[in-house]
Scaffold this motif. Structure first.
Motif, PDB file in Angstrom:
ATOM      1  N   ALA A   1      37.077   2.266  -7.905  1.00  0.00           N
ATOM      2  CA  ALA A   1      36.523   3.350  -8.852  1.00  0.00           C
ATOM      3  C   ALA A   1      38.258   3.553  -8.613  1.00  0.00           C
ATOM      4  O   ALA A   1      38.754   3.730  -9.217  1.00  0.00           O
ATOM      5  N   TRP A   2      39.290   2.966  -7.544  1.00  0.00           N
ATOM      6  CA  TRP A   2      40.746   3.011  -7.996  1.00  0.00           C
ATOM      7  C   TRP A   2      41.133   1.931  -9.584  1.00  0.00           C
ATOM      8  O   TRP A   2      41.825   1.936 -10.275  1.00  0.00           O
ATOM      9  N   ASN A   3      40.317   0.832 -10.167  1.00  0.00           N
ATOM     10  CA  ASN A   3      40.993  -0.014 -10.878  1.00  0.00           C
ATOM     11  C   ASN A   3      40.109   0.485 -12.108  1.00  0.00           C
ATOM     12  O   ASN A   3      39.957   0.177 -13.579  1.00  0.00           O
ATOM     13  N   GLU A   4      39.001   1.946 -12.207  1.00  0.00           N
ATOM     14  CA  GLU A   4      38.267   2.437 -13.394  1.00  0.00           C
ATOM     15  C   GLU A   4      39.565   2.486 -14.206  1.00  0.00           C
ATOM     16  O   GLU A   4      40.615   3.895 -14.246  1.00  0.00           O
ATOM     17  N   TYR A   5      38.927   2.289 -15.592  1.00  0.00           N
ATOM     18  CA  TYR A   5      39.293   2.380 -17.300  1.00  0.00           C
ATOM     19  C   TYR A   5      38.710   2.903 -17.620  1.00  0.00           C
ATOM     20  O   TYR A   5      38.454   3.850 -18.631  1.00  0.00           O
ATOM     21  N   PHE A   6      37.724   2.458 -18.462  1.00  0.00           N
ATOM     22  CA  PHE A   6      36.506   2.939 -19.247  1.00  0.00           C
ATOM     23  C   PHE A   6      35.950   4.412 -19.075  1.00  0.00           C
ATOM     24  O   PHE A   6      36.581   4.850 -20.080  1.00  0.00           O
ATOM     25  N   TRP A   7      35.577   4.721 -18.152  1.00  0.00           N
ATOM     26  CA  TRP A   7      34.878   5.911 -17.860  1.00  0.00           C
ATOM     27  C   TRP A   7      35.676   7.173 -17.552  1.00  0.00           C
ATOM     28  O   TRP A   7      35.128   8.233 -18.468  1.00  0.00           O
ATOM     29  N   PRO A   8      37.345   6.550 -17.181  1.00  0.00           N
ATOM     30  CA  PRO A   8      38.397   7.366 -17.805  1.00  0.00           C
ATOM     31  C   PRO A   8      38.295   7.983 -19.024  1.00  0.00           C
ATOM     32  O   PRO A   8      39.019   9.318 -19.061  1.00  0.00           O
ATOM     33  N   LEU A   9      38.651   6.586 -19.294  1.00  0.00           N
ATOM     34  CA  LEU A   9      39.757   7.114 -21.236  1.00  0.00           C
ATOM     35  C   LEU A   9      38.371   7.621 -21.631  1.00  0.00           C
ATOM     36  O   LEU A   9      38.930   8.567 -22.702  1.00  0.00           O
ATOM     37  N   LEU A  10      37.158   7.445 -21.662  1.00  0.00           N
ATOM     38  CA  LEU A  10      36.047   8.483 -22.316  1.00  0.00           C
ATOM     39  C   LEU A  10      35.977  10.163 -21.966  1.00  0.00           C
ATOM     40  O   LEU A  10      35.664  10.638 -22.835  1.00  0.00           O
TER      41      LEU A  10
ATOM     42  N   LEU B   1      56.707  -0.422 -24.142  1.00  0.00           N
ATOM     43  CA  LEU B   1      57.609   0.298 -23.068  1.00  0.00           C
ATOM     44  C   LEU B   1      57.759  -0.547 -21.693  1.00  0.00           C
ATOM     45  O   LEU B   1      57.240  -0.417 -20.707  1.00  0.00           O
ATOM     46  N   TRP B   2      58.325  -2.237 -22.542  1.00  0.00           N
ATOM     47  CA  TRP B   2      57.716  -2.821 -20.364  1.00  0.00           C
ATOM     48  C   TRP B   2      57.863  -2.285 -19.364  1.00  0.00           C
ATOM     49  O   TRP B   2      57.936  -1.754 -18.355  1.00  0.00           O
ATOM     50  N   GLY B   3      59.095  -1.699 -19.506  1.00  0.00           N
ATOM     51  CA  GLY B   3      60.728  -1.245 -18.567  1.00  0.00           C
ATOM     52  C   GLY B   3      59.128  -0.148 -17.149  1.00  0.00           C
ATOM     53  O   GLY B   3      59.554  -0.215 -16.384  1.00  0.00           O
ATOM     54  N   PRO B   4      59.080   1.449 -18.225  1.00  0.00           N
ATOM     55  CA  PRO B   4      58.629   2.172 -18.044  1.00  0.00           C
ATOM     56  C   PRO B   4      57.236   1.765 -18.024  1.00  0.00           C
ATOM     57  O   PRO B   4      56.228   1.924 -16.451  1.00  0.00           O
ATOM     58  N   LEU B   5      56.705   0.678 -18.622  1.00  0.00           N
ATOM     59  CA  LEU B   5      55.463   0.021 -17.946  1.00  0.00           C
ATOM     60  C   LEU B   5      55.247  -0.533 -16.927  1.00  0.00           C
ATOM     61  O   LEU B   5      54.108  -0.178 -15.555  1.00  0.00           O
ATOM     62  N   MET B   6      56.116  -1.302 -16.357  1.00  0.00           N
ATOM     63  CA  MET B   6      55.784  -2.036 -15.183  1.00  0.00           C
ATOM     64  C   MET B   6      56.360  -1.020 -14.034  1.00  0.00           C
ATOM     65  O   MET B   6      56.057  -1.580 -13.109  1.00  0.00           O
ATOM     66  N   ALA B   7      56.946   0.318 -15.160  1.00  0.00           N
ATOM     67  CA  ALA B   7      57.472   0.933 -13.193  1.00  0.00           C
ATOM     68  C   ALA B   7      56.420   1.734 -12.814  1.00  0.00           C
ATOM     69  O   ALA B   7      55.591   1.919 -11.599  1.00  0.00           O
ATOM     70  N   ALA B   8      55.356   1.917 -14.284  1.00  0.00           N
ATOM     71  CA  ALA B   8      53.920   2.477 -13.845  1.00  0.00           C
ATOM     72  C   ALA B   8      52.942   2.151 -12.841  1.00  0.00           C
ATOM     73  O   ALA B   8      52.168   2.299 -12.107  1.00  0.00           O
ATOM     74  N   ALA B   9      52.633   0.347 -13.393  1.00  0.00           N
ATOM     75  CA  ALA B   9      52.011   0.063 -12.633  1.00  0.00           C
ATOM     76  C   ALA B   9      52.370  -0.509 -11.451  1.00  0.00           C
ATOM     77  O   ALA B   9      51.132  -0.580 -10.781  1.00  0.00           O
ATOM     78  N   ALA B  10      53.909  -0.609 -10.556  1.00  0.00           N
ATOM     79  CA  ALA B  10      54.196  -0.543  -9.553  1.00  0.00           C
ATOM     80  C   ALA B  10      53.851   0.584  -8.486  1.00  0.00           C
ATOM     81  O   ALA B  10      52.773  -0.424  -7.710  1.00  0.00           O
ATOM     82  N   LEU B  11      53.827   1.525  -9.414  1.00  0.00           N
ATOM     83  CA  LEU B  11      53.455   2.910  -8.528  1.00  0.00           C
ATOM     84  C   LEU B  11      52.113   3.071  -8.687  1.00  0.00           C
ATOM     85  O   LEU B  11      51.451   3.089  -7.815  1.00  0.00           O
ATOM     86  N   ALA B  12      51.363   2.509  -9.353  1.00  0.00           N
ATOM     87  CA  ALA B  12      50.313   2.519  -9.511  1.00  0.00           C
ATOM     88  C   ALA B  12      49.787   1.382  -8.118  1.00  0.00           C
ATOM     89  O   ALA B  12      48.193   0.990  -7.383  1.00  0.00           O
ATOM     90  N   SER B  13      50.310   0.108  -8.247  1.00  0.00           N
ATOM     91  CA  SER B  13      49.677  -1.191  -7.255  1.00  0.00           C
ATOM     92  C   SER B  13      50.152  -0.661  -5.866  1.00  0.00           C
ATOM     93  O   SER B  13      49.480  -0.885  -4.887  1.00  0.00           O
ATOM     94  N   LEU B  14      51.112   0.293  -5.759  1.00  0.00           N
ATOM     95  CA  LEU B  14      51.454   0.617  -4.107  1.00  0.00           C
ATOM     96  C   LEU B  14      50.599   0.931  -3.666  1.00  0.00           C
ATOM     97  O   LEU B  14      50.892   0.488  -1.959  1.00  0.00           O
ATOM     98  N   PRO B  15      50.085   1.840  -3.320  1.00  0.00           N
ATOM     99  CA  PRO B  15      48.912   2.716  -2.867  1.00  0.00           C
ATOM    100  C   PRO B  15      48.022   1.858  -2.027  1.00  0.00           C
ATOM    101  O   PRO B  15      47.937   1.733  -0.401  1.00  0.00           O
TER     102      PRO B  15
END
Length: 286
Positions: free
Chosen positions: A217-226, A250-264
């Motif tokens: 559920a944490w990694n779900e993408y298509f349903w929230p996108l719809l 925007l690679w820098g912000p994208l990697m920062a957001a990915a780090a925040l998403a992976s942290l939990p």
């Protein structure tokens, strides 16, 4: 009388030496594979700390680390709200899948009914149907129920899953029948048997299911996108997509957001590492 002090060299020394060499080789391969697995995470964190003019640098550590990318993410996108939404959706989805899976598994195992094998087969077949096939009907139903752009709409379609039912079904089938019959003779009803006898003794399958359902559920993408319209009502996977535009990523912000998403997820695994591994081993998941 002379004593021959010479000793024959036995093959045990050779075998022990080859065994030690084999262990070193195996551990070397494991260390190498571990580094290969960890390196993308390390590179994500390093890239998130790079200033804009060093994004495409190949150095292993930025010359001037900065938190500008994290500040950009937290100010331009409601990332904290998205993380909270994702946590709510993932936790609620995992809990509902455990509850519905227990109900369905108990009914299939304990209640004698016609066509039980057919029902079990249909549940197993539904597992093979990808969620993308049912997304449009679910979207139409959610729209008619007024669940668009809500967390409830993200949770309800995933509240029951065939994998949850099958996993708990096989775990429940191995439960001693004698204990259940004794409880029934003592006057215990199905509700009491399920929650006070079976559920407390199915810790491994329930823990495994909870972990898998939460991560899925944490990694779900298509349903929230719809379903989502506003960023503050969406999840973190949609937040990551906001930093990928037609003009460029925007690679820098994208990697920062990915780090925040992976942290939990990383924190949960580090805290519950032993329990996670034991639950997977005991439940027979490979």
């Amino acid at each position: 009388m002379t004593t021959d002090t010479s000793r024959d060299h036995s093959p045990s020394g050779v075998s022990s030496g080859s065994g030690a060499l084999r262990k070193v080789a195996v551990h070397g391969v494991m260390i190498f594979l571990s580094l290969v697995s960890i390196f993308p995470i390390y590179w994500m964190i390093v890239t998130s700390l790079r200033p804009e003019n060093e994004i495409f640098s190949t150095t292993l550590w930025p010359s001037d680390p900065t938190l500008e990318n994290y500040v950009f993410v937290l100010t331009r996108v409601p990332m904290l709200q998205m993380l909270a939404n994702t946590t709510i959706v993932a936790a609620a989805t995992a809990a509902l899948q455990v509850v519905t899976g227990l109900f369905a598994a108990y009914a299939l195992v304990r209640w004698r009914m016609r066509l039980a094998g057919v029902v079990h087969g249909l549940i197993a077949l539904s597992w093979l149907v990808p969620f993308q096939v049912t997304m449009i009907p679910n979207y139409v139903l959610a729209s008619r129920l007024g669940l668009l752009d809500t967390l409830t709409g993200l949770i309800v379609p995933n509240a029951a899953h065939a994998f949850a039912i099958l996993l708990l079904y096989h775990g429940m089938r191995s439960f001693p029948v004698e204990i259940l019959e004794a409880a029934r003779i003592d006057g215990a009803k199905s509700w009491k048997i399920l929650w006070q006898i079976i559920t407390p003794n199915m810790g491994a399958p329930i823990a495994s299911l909870s972990i898998i359902a939460f991560i899925s559920a944490w990694n779900e993408y298509f349903w929230p996108l719809l379903l989502s319209r506003k960023p503050e009502n969406s999840v973190v996977q949609i937040g990551l997509q906001m930093f990928m535009t037609q003009e460029g990523n925007l690679w820098g912000p994208l990697m920062a957001a990915a780090a925040l998403a992976s942290l939990p997820i990383l924190v949960i695994y580090l805290l519950l590492q032993r329990h996670v591994i034991e639950s997977f081993m005991k439940s027979g998941i490979r």
